[in-house]
Motif scaffolding. Sequence first.
Motif, PDB file in Angstrom:
ATOM      1  N   MET A 116      14.991 -39.128  -3.554  1.00  0.00           N
ATOM      2  CA  MET A 116      16.346 -39.428  -3.089  1.00  0.00           C
ATOM      3  C   MET A 116      17.336 -38.308  -3.850  1.00  0.00           C
ATOM      4  SD  MET A 116      18.005 -42.277  -1.259  1.00  0.00           S
ATOM      5  CE  MET A 116      17.168 -43.614  -1.164  1.00  0.00           C
ATOM      6  N   HIS A 117      18.015 -37.517  -3.022  1.00  0.00           N
ATOM      7  CA  HIS A 117      18.866 -36.582  -3.712  1.00  0.00           C
ATOM      8  C   HIS A 117      20.246 -37.142  -3.747  1.00  0.00           C
ATOM      9  CE1 HIS A 117      16.608 -32.547  -3.771  1.00  0.00           C
ATOM     10  NE2 HIS A 117      15.781 -33.542  -3.758  1.00  0.00           N
ATOM     11  N   ASN A 118      21.163 -36.450  -4.604  1.00  0.00           N
ATOM     12  CA  ASN A 118      22.430 -36.929  -4.899  1.00  0.00           C
ATOM     13  C   ASN A 118      23.394 -36.408  -3.797  1.00  0.00           C
ATOM     14  OD1 ASN A 118      22.194 -34.215  -5.715  1.00  0.00           O
ATOM     15  ND2 ASN A 118      23.866 -34.430  -7.015  1.00  0.00           N
TER      16      ASN A 118
ATOM     17  N   ALA B 109      17.265 -34.491  -7.189  1.00  0.00           N
ATOM     18  CA  ALA B 109      16.551 -35.786  -7.068  1.00  0.00           C
ATOM     19  C   ALA B 109      17.167 -36.838  -8.055  1.00  0.00           C
ATOM     20  CB  ALA B 109      14.933 -35.715  -7.042  1.00  0.00           C
ATOM     21  N   ILE B 110      17.517 -38.026  -7.730  1.00  0.00           N
ATOM     22  CA  ILE B 110      17.914 -39.177  -8.589  1.00  0.00           C
ATOM     23  C   ILE B 110      16.649 -39.682  -9.280  1.00  0.00           C
ATOM     24  CG2 ILE B 110      19.397 -40.892  -8.889  1.00  0.00           C
ATOM     25  CD1 ILE B 110      20.462 -40.132  -6.151  1.00  0.00           C
ATOM     26  N   SER B 111      16.455 -39.907 -10.523  1.00  0.00           N
ATOM     27  CA  SER B 111      15.398 -40.293 -11.195  1.00  0.00           C
ATOM     28  C   SER B 111      15.220 -41.864 -11.004  1.00  0.00           C
ATOM     29  CB  SER B 111      15.224 -40.369 -12.714  1.00  0.00           C
ATOM     30  OG  SER B 111      15.682 -38.803 -12.782  1.00  0.00           O
TER      31      SER B 111
ATOM     32  N   ILE C 178      15.867 -39.902   3.698  1.00  0.00           N
ATOM     33  CA  ILE C 178      14.227 -40.029   3.197  1.00  0.00           C
ATOM     34  C   ILE C 178      13.672 -41.586   3.341  1.00  0.00           C
ATOM     35  CG2 ILE C 178      15.360 -40.596   0.809  1.00  0.00           C
ATOM     36  CD1 ILE C 178      12.827 -39.256  -0.295  1.00  0.00           C
ATOM     37  N   LEU C 179      14.607 -42.495   3.455  1.00  0.00           N
ATOM     38  CA  LEU C 179      14.004 -43.953   3.537  1.00  0.00           C
ATOM     39  C   LEU C 179      14.707 -44.703   4.826  1.00  0.00           C
ATOM     40  CD1 LEU C 179      12.458 -45.104   1.386  1.00  0.00           C
ATOM     41  CD2 LEU C 179      14.261 -45.972   0.257  1.00  0.00           C
TER      42      LEU C 179
ATOM     43  N   SER D 159       5.702 -34.585  -9.816  1.00  0.00           N
ATOM     44  CA  SER D 159       7.013 -34.673 -10.247  1.00  0.00           C
ATOM     45  C   SER D 159       7.247 -36.145 -10.110  1.00  0.00           C
ATOM     46  CB  SER D 159       7.918 -33.845  -9.257  1.00  0.00           C
ATOM     47  OG  SER D 159       7.882 -34.344  -7.951  1.00  0.00           O
ATOM     48  N   TYR D 160       8.353 -36.406 -10.861  1.00  0.00           N
ATOM     49  CA  TYR D 160       8.695 -37.827 -11.227  1.00  0.00           C
ATOM     50  C   TYR D 160       9.224 -38.632  -9.851  1.00  0.00           C
ATOM     51  CZ  TYR D 160      11.060 -41.923 -13.390  1.00  0.00           C
ATOM     52  OH  TYR D 160      11.287 -43.307 -13.808  1.00  0.00           O
ATOM     53  N   GLY D 161       9.896 -38.050  -8.963  1.00  0.00           N
ATOM     54  CA  GLY D 161      10.484 -38.428  -8.025  1.00  0.00           C
ATOM     55  C   GLY D 161      11.652 -39.613  -8.188  1.00  0.00           C
TER      56      GLY D 161
END
Length: 440
Positions: free
Chosen positions: A223-225, A236-238, A255-256, A281-283
């Motif tokens: 999910m982006h900021n 992406a927000i961790s 995204i959701l 990547s962490y996502g």
Amino acid sequence: MKVLKFGGTSVGSIKNMKLVKEIITDNEKKIVVLSAMSGTTNSLVEIAEFIRKGEQNKAIDCIAELHKKYQIVLNDLIEVSNLKQDVEDYINSVFEFLNSLILDSYSELLYNKIVAQGELLSTFIFTKYLIQEKINVQLLPALDFMRIDKANEPDEFYIKQNLQRIINESFPADIYITQGFICLDAMGKIANLQRGGSDYTATIIGAVMNADEVEIWTDIDGMHNNDPRFVENTHAISNLSFDEAAELAYFGAKILHPQTVMPAREANIPVRLKNTMEPTSYGTLISSKYKGEGIKAIAAKDNITAIKIKSARMLLAHGFLKKVFEIFEKYETSIDMITTSEIAVSLTIDNDKNLISIIEELEKFSSVEIDKQQSIICLVGHDVVLHPETHRLFEVLKDISVRMISYGGSNNNISLLVNTNDKITALKKLNTYIFEAVTV
Ligand code: ASP
């Protein structure tokens, strides 16, 4: 046990299906929820639309074109001859079924039958592909356990009983595949969880199975900021809390699916957003553990209608809002934002299907003004309304006409209503101020 959901792009090409196979074969037992291959549900919606408009020839052409696409998938993915035959027969039966509906009169049920075919196809084909690759896999038909009740809420008791029963009765497998999106309604008729609903399927299954984690695999790294379509250098927000993720999903982060977070939050099951194309990547991890502070993300939701209801009778009167809300309740229209003054109340809706009837009823006791083409911009972060710097937001927005502000409804969200023409400017300005640490 984990539940993993793969979206349309993840199963949208042979190359990506192979990536999915790599991701899911790690010797851990799991349930895998699949969307339709990308583009398929849109084509099915188009077919339904042609039938609704009586344009049968166009529907036939669209069905034929989609059929061709699946023949190509079959030829490129399945090599073992008996499996190839099974998949070919299945694909043919789906397209025969679609053709058999062409002359039916249009109804919601007809639409639901048509749009369900995408997930039925993707899961059948992918299961056979895994069998070809010698993976111990079982297909669990979602229509045997996934059901919504009269209020369109997941019938968790039914889902749990039946899913557990089907797993117990089926041959023990390492990987269980099932369809996202599709379900039965309270009458046992085919229905769905609305567009993008496969995410929701995954968290419903995660909740009833008490999964360790639900993973939503898409084609972006979390999910982006801010909205990457309009603003440069987003990231992406961790980590997000359930509340933050729910607000972002509802207010525009594409995204959701908006309802996805609910079952996971209730059952306290972490949800991880991952990128199929970059599995290391962490996502984004959504869980109850993480808090953090300040504004974490900005999202925008379009197609909002603002309604201003003015009445002198509101002055010093009680029960006015009740009367207003009852009208929205009657027409099953949910309200997103609301602000009030002593003689007027402004609110927003994102579904104006019943707007005319709503206005008619409101006008019996008030004057009503409507503004269409509005966007809600939502700033999300844990305790964002309490953050000492938050008040400076208003300086940033001084050149933009803000139609409504909702502050303090929850501690995690500040929402602004702007004209959609001003949306991109507002997103950019807020981005500069919040994430690029520029003083205004
Ligand atoms: N296939 C459905 C859609 O495109 C559901 C999903 O992908 O989640 O909306």
